[in-house]
Design a protein around this motif. Sequence first.
Motif, short mmCIF file in Angstrom:
data_model
loop_
_atom_site.label_atom_id
_atom_site.label_comp_id
_atom_site.label_asym_id
_atom_site.label_seq_id
_atom_site.Cartn_x
_atom_site.Cartn_y
_atom_site.Cartn_z
N VAL A 185 0.84 -1.20 0.00
CA VAL A 185 0.00 0.00 0.00
C VAL A 185 0.87 1.25 0.00
N LEU A 186 0.24 2.37 -0.32
CA LEU A 186 0.90 3.66 -0.16
C LEU A 186 -0.12 4.68 0.29
N VAL A 187 0.39 5.74 0.89
CA VAL A 187 -0.47 6.79 1.42
C VAL A 187 -1.04 7.61 0.26
N ASP A 188 -2.35 7.85 0.33
CA ASP A 188 -3.03 8.71 -0.62
C ASP A 188 -4.13 9.43 0.14
N PRO A 189 -3.97 10.75 0.37
CA PRO A 189 -4.98 11.49 1.14
C PRO A 189 -6.39 11.36 0.57
N ASP A 190 -6.50 11.09 -0.73
CA ASP A 190 -7.80 10.92 -1.35
C ASP A 190 -8.27 9.47 -1.37
N GLY A 191 -7.43 8.56 -0.86
CA GLY A 191 -7.78 7.14 -0.83
C GLY A 191 -8.75 6.83 0.29
N HIS A 192 -9.26 5.61 0.29
CA HIS A 192 -10.17 5.17 1.35
C HIS A 192 -9.44 5.25 2.68
N SER A 193 -10.11 5.71 3.71
CA SER A 193 -9.50 5.90 5.02
C SER A 193 -9.60 4.62 5.85
N TYR A 194 -8.47 4.20 6.40
CA TYR A 194 -8.39 3.00 7.23
C TYR A 194 -7.85 3.39 8.60
N LEU A 195 -8.23 2.65 9.64
CA LEU A 195 -7.72 2.90 10.98
C LEU A 195 -6.37 2.20 11.13
N VAL A 196 -5.31 2.98 11.14
CA VAL A 196 -3.94 2.47 11.29
C VAL A 196 -3.61 2.40 12.77
N VAL A 197 -3.18 1.21 13.23
CA VAL A 197 -2.86 1.03 14.64
C VAL A 197 -1.36 0.95 14.90
N GLU A 198 -0.57 0.73 13.83
CA GLU A 198 0.88 0.65 14.02
C GLU A 198 1.60 0.87 12.70
N VAL A 199 2.68 1.64 12.75
CA VAL A 199 3.55 1.85 11.60
C VAL A 199 4.97 1.51 12.05
N ASP A 200 5.62 0.59 11.33
CA ASP A 200 6.99 0.21 11.64
C ASP A 200 7.89 0.69 10.51
N LYS A 201 8.54 1.81 10.72
CA LYS A 201 9.39 2.39 9.68
C LYS A 201 10.65 1.57 9.44
N THR A 202 11.06 0.75 10.40
CA THR A 202 12.23 -0.10 10.23
C THR A 202 11.97 -1.21 9.23
N THR A 203 10.81 -1.85 9.36
CA THR A 203 10.47 -2.95 8.44
C THR A 203 9.64 -2.48 7.25
N GLY A 204 9.16 -1.25 7.31
CA GLY A 204 8.34 -0.73 6.22
C GLY A 204 6.95 -1.34 6.17
N THR A 205 6.39 -1.61 7.35
CA THR A 205 5.06 -2.22 7.40
C THR A 205 4.07 -1.31 8.12
#
Length: 115
Positions: free
Chosen positions: A90-110
């Motif tokens: 996936v990638l971020v798109d401000p115009d995309g469908h909104s999902y509830l994100v509970v965790e972002v791991d920048k080390t693993t890119g998940t």
Amino acid sequence: MTVSYEGIGQWAATFACGSVFEGQMVKVSGNGKVGSCSAGERFCGQVLSVCRGGGACSVVLGGIVTVFYSGSTAPTVGWCGLVSDGTGGVLVDPDGHSYLVVEVDKTTGTVTFAL
């Protein structure tokens, strides 16, 4: 990680499929069939498993999933617009469908979010 969201609330269905892989975000591509998404497309779920012959797969359609993200902007915790990146993630798109994100791991890119 001190908390695991693996499998929480997940429900899945079996679909016919072409060339897909476990963990890939997919779209409904025909009657009872899923396939790869192009960059910027909306996805229906994440491939949980693919049968031995590759003709069918189980797709998580609801619940919490973890997937790779790409692009220059990392997703943010909370409500975040996401679309397919065209390579299974996936990638971020401000115009995309909104999902509830509970965790972002920048080390693993998940990113972990509720479908």
